[in-house]
Design an enzyme around this catalytic site. Structure first.
Site, PDB file in Angstrom:
ATOM      1  N   VAL A  57       0.837  -1.201   0.000  1.00 48.87           N
ATOM      2  CA  VAL A  57       0.000   0.000   0.000  1.00 48.87           C
ATOM      3  C   VAL A  57       0.873   1.253   0.000  1.00 48.87           C
ATOM      4  CG1 VAL A  57      -1.795   1.263   1.249  1.00 48.87           C
ATOM      5  CG2 VAL A  57      -1.870  -1.241   1.126  1.00 48.87           C
ATOM      6  N   TYR A  58       1.933   1.228   0.792  1.00 51.54           N
ATOM      7  CA  TYR A  58       2.893   2.338   0.787  1.00 51.54           C
ATOM      8  C   TYR A  58       3.456   2.525  -0.624  1.00 51.54           C
ATOM      9  CZ  TYR A  58       7.002   5.102   2.071  1.00 51.54           C
ATOM     10  OH  TYR A  58       7.969   6.083   2.153  1.00 51.54           O
ATOM     11  N   GLY A  59       3.870   1.433  -1.258  1.00 52.98           N
ATOM     12  CA  GLY A  59       4.416   1.521  -2.606  1.00 52.98           C
ATOM     13  C   GLY A  59       3.417   2.046  -3.614  1.00 52.98           C
TER      14      GLY A  59
END
Length: 277
Positions: free
Chosen positions: A181-183
Site C-alpha cells: 500500500v505504501y508503494g
C-alpha cells in the site's frame, strides 16, 4: 523498498555540525524561501538543516512540536533562519494554513519539499486493514496533493516561479510485496508529480520527485523491528553496499529545488545506491 532507511548505524545526520552561513549570498538555495513537510526528523530534518546552510529561509512543518522546535533551534543556533508550524498532512485546513503561514512569515514561497509520510506494517495486501489503507493514502497521496495545490497557489501569487520536490520511494518503481500500500501510494505520487510538471511548467514551476532507497531513519527502524534482517537484505541488493544517510537524500532534493536544475522537471530521481540499476 525502503520508505526511508534502516537501524541506526549512524545516530544522526553526519553533517549537522556544519556551520550555517548567516549571509545567504552564495549557497545553492541562496535567498529562497523553502517550505518542508515531515521536517521534525529523518530526511525532512536533514533537508531543513541543509537548505538553511545553503542560504534558504526555511519553514519546518510536521505534527510533533517538540521535534520541530529542536531542529528549528539547532538551525538558528548555527546562524540560519528558520520557523516552524504544526501541520497534519491528512487535514486540508492544516496544510493550507501551514503554507499560508510561510508566506505570512517571509512574504513569498519559492520552493517546497513534500517529504512528510507515514509507513505501513509490512505484509501482503490482503491482510492489510482497511482503516490502515485509508490512513496511508490520506497522508502519503492526498497529503502531497493538498500540499502541492497550496504551494502552487502560493508560488504563483508571490515568487511567480519556483520548484517543488516530492518524496517518493524506490519501492514505488516495482512490485512491492513488503509494503504494497505504501508503494502504491508513492507510485501515485510519481504520477501526480509528472502531471503537475506538465501542467505548471509553462508558468515556470518545476515539479520533480526523489525515490530514496534504504535510508537510516526512524521509519525503517520500525520496519526492521517488524521484519528482522530486512535492512541486511536491502543492503545486499545495493551496489554501494550500505544504506544512505538522511543528508544524502536531502542533497538530491536541494539540487532539484535549486536553479542548477533549471531544465529538470517531471523526473523521478532514484537516490538508491544503485539498487535499481
Amino acid at each position: 523498498m525502503s520508505p526511508a532507511g534502516g537501524p541506526r548505524l549512524v545516530a544522526m545526520d553526519t553533517n549537522t555540525t556544519t556551520p550555517t552561513p548567516s549571509a545567504s549570498t552564495s549557497g545553492l538555495l541562496a535567498d529562497k524561501v523553502a517550505f518542508i513537510t515531515g521536517a521534525g526528523r529523518g530526511i525532512g530534518a536533514a533537508a531543513a538543516r541543509l537548505f538553511a546552510r545553503e542560504g534558504a529561509r526555511v519553514v519546518l512543518a510536521a505534527r510533533t512540536e517538540s521535534q520541530l522546535k529542536a531542529v528549528t533551534e539547532e538551525i538558528r543556533t548555527a546562524g540560519g533562519t528558520a520557523e516552524y508550524v504544526l501541520c497534519d498532512l491528512a487535514d486540508p485546513v492544516s496544510v493550507r494554513a501551514a503554507v499560508d503561514r510561510t508566506v505570512e512569515l517571509y512574504g513569498r514561497l519559492d520552493v517546497a519539499f513534500n517529504n512528510g509520510a507515514t509507513g505501513q506494517a509490512p505484509g501482503p495486501m490482503d491482510q492489510f486493514p482497511e482503516a490502515d489503507f485509508d490512513r496511508v493514502l490520506a497522508v502519503n497521496l492526498k497529503g502531497p496533493w493538498l500540499a502541492m495545490s497550496a504551494e502552487i497557489a502560493a508560488i504563483r501569487a508571490t515568487a511567480g516561479r519556483g520548484a517543488i520536490v516530492n518524496t517518493s520511494s524506490v519501492g514505488s518503481l516495482m512490485g512491492n510485496p513488503w509494503l504494497p500500500v505504501y508503494g502504491a501510494a508513492k507510485r501515485a505520487v510519481n504520477s501526480l508529480t509528472a502531471s503537475a510538471a506538465v501542467t505548471y511548467g509553462p508558468e515556470g514551476i518545476r515539479v520533480n520527485a526523489i525515490a530514496p532507497g534504504a535510508t537510516l531513519t526512524e521509519m525503517i527502524d520500525e520496519w526492521e523491528a517488524n521484519s528482522p534482517g530486512i535492512v541486511d537484505q536491502l543492503t545486499a541488493q545495493t551496489p554501494l553496499g550500505r544504506a544512505a544517510t538522511p543528508h544524502e537524500i536531502a542533497e538530491a532534493a536541494a539540487w532539484l529545488l535549486s536553479d542548477r536544475a533549471s531544465y529538470v522537471t517531471g523526473a523521478v530521481l532514484s537516490v538508491d545506491g544503485g539498487s535499481r540499476a
